[in-house]
Design a protein around this motif. Structure first.
Motif, mmCIF file in Angstrom:
data_model
loop_
_atom_site.group_PDB
_atom_site.id
_atom_site.type_symbol
_atom_site.label_atom_id
_atom_site.label_comp_id
_atom_site.label_asym_id
_atom_site.label_seq_id
_atom_site.Cartn_x
_atom_site.Cartn_y
_atom_site.Cartn_z
ATOM 1 N N ARG A 36 0.826 -1.207 0.000
ATOM 2 C CA ARG A 36 0.000 0.000 0.000
ATOM 3 C C ARG A 36 0.863 1.262 0.000
ATOM 4 N N MET A 39 1.610 3.064 -3.361
ATOM 5 C CA MET A 39 0.510 3.453 -4.238
ATOM 6 C C MET A 39 0.401 4.968 -4.376
ATOM 7 N N VAL A 57 -11.766 0.243 -8.712
ATOM 8 C CA VAL A 57 -10.487 0.036 -8.045
ATOM 9 C C VAL A 57 -9.745 -1.088 -8.772
ATOM 10 N N GLY A 61 -5.036 -2.552 -5.883
ATOM 11 C CA GLY A 61 -5.171 -1.170 -5.452
ATOM 12 C C GLY A 61 -5.848 -1.089 -4.094
ATOM 13 N N ALA A 257 -3.814 3.370 -6.616
ATOM 14 C CA ALA A 257 -3.358 2.318 -7.526
ATOM 15 C C ALA A 257 -1.869 2.077 -7.329
ATOM 16 N N PRO A 258 -1.429 0.820 -7.480
ATOM 17 C CA PRO A 258 0.002 0.526 -7.378
ATOM 18 C C PRO A 258 0.730 0.977 -8.638
ATOM 19 N N LYS A 261 1.155 -2.321 -12.009
ATOM 20 C CA LYS A 261 -0.196 -2.849 -12.112
ATOM 21 C C LYS A 261 -0.234 -4.349 -12.393
#
Length: 280
Positions: A36, A39, A57, A61, A257-258, A261
């Motif tokens: 997290r 992100m 989402v 994410g 969002a990371p 992805k």
């Protein structure tokens, strides 16, 4: 009816947990929180009082629901963004985690999928616990306030119940007719709502939510999610719902969002073979 002679003996039988959770897969919260931390915020939606909004989402994410102006509860629906037939299963989540959820608990999907859709990473109300009335926060007990029950009990036509709010939000997102969208709306996670069962009559009760501006609950999306959140017409649910008399406030949904992805592995669907003993 006359009470049997052994009534107290029958009542004294010790309960047995239906689903012992010793073998339930546990999330690695330290790893999740590290994930997290990398992100970035990609969107936000301010959900107006007595209305609902949809949000997306990505898998891996996160999304955060925050009280921003005053005490307010929200009704949350979740679907697999790629397949609306896979949606949040409040009943099985309740059976696995209890009547209320908090940090480390997961929101599970319906059969035949039965996998975690989202995991609770942070909850600023996790201090509340269970109060002397048996109440707690973030329940998976209640269904959602709806116009059908309202019409049954009061005879009135009210269009801003959470069920209708969620139906409108899903319809307004596009691609679904209202009657189709309504069939996808399902039992909710009552975010920030403080509820329980009365000890004498076993009735579902609500009481003023302890949520205050700045409080939030945050989830990691295990799969790609379409979410819908309704800011309940009951406000903090201290007196009534399904009306225009309660003080209501907006709720903020933020999506993160990371950077990578493709670096997230989604949990597999249930390993059950689906045969149900048919033909063999």
């Amino acid at each position: 009816m006359t009470e049997p002679a052994d009534a107290e003996t029958r009542r004294a039988v010790q309960p047995v947990i239906c689903y012992p959770d010793d073998t339930l897969p546990r999330p690695d919260l330290a790893r999740y929180r590290q994930h997290r931390a990398g992100m970035r915020k990609v969107s936000e939606k301010l959900v107006p009082p007595r209305d609902a909004r949809c949000f997306d989402v990505p898998a891996g994410g996160a999304f955060r629901i925050t009280s921003v102006e005053g005490p307010q509860v929200g009704d949350l629906n979740l679907w697999n963004a790629d397949n609306l037939d896979e949606r949040f299963f409040s009943g099985k989540t309740r059976a696995l985690h209890g009547t209320h959820v908090s940090t480390g608990d997961r929101l599970w999907s319906v059969f035949p999928f039965l996998r975690p859709m989202a995991t609770i990473l942070e909850d600023t109300l996790d201090w509340y616990g269970i109060d002397s009335f048996g109440g707690s926060v973030h329940d998976v007990i209640g269904t959602r306030c709806d116009p059908y029950t309202n019409a049954l009990l009061s005879g009135g036509q009210y269009h801003h119940c959470c069920h209708s709010n969620l139906t409108r939000a899903l319809t307004n997102r596009g691609g679904l007719a209202p009657d189709v969208a309504e069939r996808h709306v399902h039992d909710v996670l009552n975010v920030f709502m403080c509820t329980g069962f009365t000890r004498d009559t076993g009735q579902y009760f609500m009481k003023a939510s302890p949520v205050r501006p700045g409080d939030y609950i945050e989830f990691l999306a295990e799969i790609p999610l379409l979410g819908a959140l309704s800011a309940c017409p009951g406000g903090d649910c201290s007196s009534e719902h399904s009306s225009d008399t309660a003080a209501c406030y907006p709720l903020l949904v933020e999506v993160f969002a990371p950077e990578d992805k493709d670096g997230w592995s989604q949990p597999p669907v249930s390993s059950y073979d689906g045969s149900h003993g048919i033909g063999g």
